[in-house]
Design an enzyme around this catalytic site. Sequence first.
Site, PDB file in Angstrom:
ATOM      1  N   THR A 126       0.860  -1.185   0.000  1.00  0.00           N
ATOM      2  CA  THR A 126       0.000   0.000   0.000  1.00  0.00           C
ATOM      3  C   THR A 126       0.897   1.235   0.000  1.00  0.00           C
ATOM      4  O   THR A 126       1.987   1.192   0.556  1.00  0.00           O
ATOM      5  CB  THR A 126      -0.840  -0.076   1.277  1.00  0.00           C
ATOM      6  OG1 THR A 126      -1.778  -1.125   1.125  1.00  0.00           O
ATOM      7  CG2 THR A 126      -1.553   1.201   1.602  1.00  0.00           C
ATOM      8  N   GLY A 159      -0.919  -1.687   6.839  1.00  0.00           N
ATOM      9  CA  GLY A 159      -0.898  -2.881   7.677  1.00  0.00           C
ATOM     10  C   GLY A 159      -2.207  -3.611   7.497  1.00  0.00           C
ATOM     11  O   GLY A 159      -2.953  -3.315   6.553  1.00  0.00           O
TER      12      GLY A 159
HETATM   13  N1  ASP Z   1      -4.053  -1.451   4.930  1.00  0.00           N
HETATM   14  C1  ASP Z   1      -4.296  -2.107   3.667  1.00  0.00           C
HETATM   15  C2  ASP Z   1      -5.617  -2.804   3.700  1.00  0.00           C
HETATM   16  O1  ASP Z   1      -5.921  -3.426   4.690  1.00  0.00           O
HETATM   17  C3  ASP Z   1      -3.261  -3.094   3.288  1.00  0.00           C
HETATM   18  C4  ASP Z   1      -1.834  -2.637   3.397  1.00  0.00           C
HETATM   19  O2  ASP Z   1      -1.526  -1.679   4.070  1.00  0.00           O
HETATM   20  O3  ASP Z   1      -0.978  -3.268   2.754  1.00  0.00           O
HETATM   21  O4  ASP Z   1      -6.326  -2.777   2.729  1.00  0.00           O
END
Ligand code: ASP
Length: 308
Positions: free
Chosen positions: A175, A227
């Site tokens: 992300t 996260g």
């Molecule tokens: N926070 C993002 C989600 O849960 C994923 C990530 O941060 O990689 O969609």
Amino acid sequence: MNFGIAVHGGAGTVAQAELTAHREQIYRDALADALRRGHGILSSGGTALDAVAAAVRSLEDCPLFNAGRGSVFNADGQHEMDAAVMEGHTLRAGAVAGVSNVKNPVDLARRVMDGSGHVLISGMGAFEFAHREKVLLEDDEYFFDQHRFEQWQEVAGTQVVKLDHSGGGRGKFGTVGAVALDQQGHLAAATSTGGMTNKRWQRIGDSPIIGAGTYANDSTCAVSCTGNGESFIRAVAAHDVSALMEYKGLALAEAVREVVHRKLPLLDGEGGLIAIDRNGHIVLDFNCEGMYRGHSGADGAVVTAIFR
Ligand code: ASP
């Protein structure tokens, strides 16, 4: 006048041993490129909002990251993306969830903020709005990536939903997000993601949820998280950092520490966040092995890092 920008490209179990020096450099170059774009806008007097949007757009266009072009596959073999922007002096915000074929979801989120009368729109409705706003669209092929496909194939047909960066450093991470302070003293935040590999039921993560994965308020700070989204939503993580500053008088670093190292772990929240306050202090913190990250202040020096 003080100003600055920080970016992230995801956090999680980044296995240091598996990431070659060469690959590490490729990621760091991409982060530095995003920082320079944002910094260029800030140094010429542009807004924090334009700077975070430009930085995130650059990371969305880079297939290395789980946003825009490099988004992970959902359980149907599709890409469903989430993104948000927030402006700290007006508390205006815009977000999209579960959008497909939009080249730069962060731009669509910005249009939602500027021209929809809403804060968060999703799915087919968001796609209709994208058409109306004439934002750039791309066909499925543009979003196809062999490594992401293989990541999905490892869990396709099962109930397993994976953070794109869990399970080794052999590929694509993260992300993406950016936070910035401009020369007018205004803050902004932006986050963009393809979510989690093999997600079902139009699952939506924290990134487009204002207060969970993205938040900006000129009286405190701007925050972008990464996260496992479910935990970040339950912790209302981004707003919690701001609230600890506003109501408890904590400094940015203390507020971030409280959320990242105390609150999130209680909810199995693995990941991290980037934040900047109205004085230009930048904090990049995480409770896992690594976070793709970088920052640049008024002096223009660009700093990037992955591990501790
Ligand atoms: N926070 C993002 C989600 O849960 C994923 C990530 O941060 O990689 O969609």
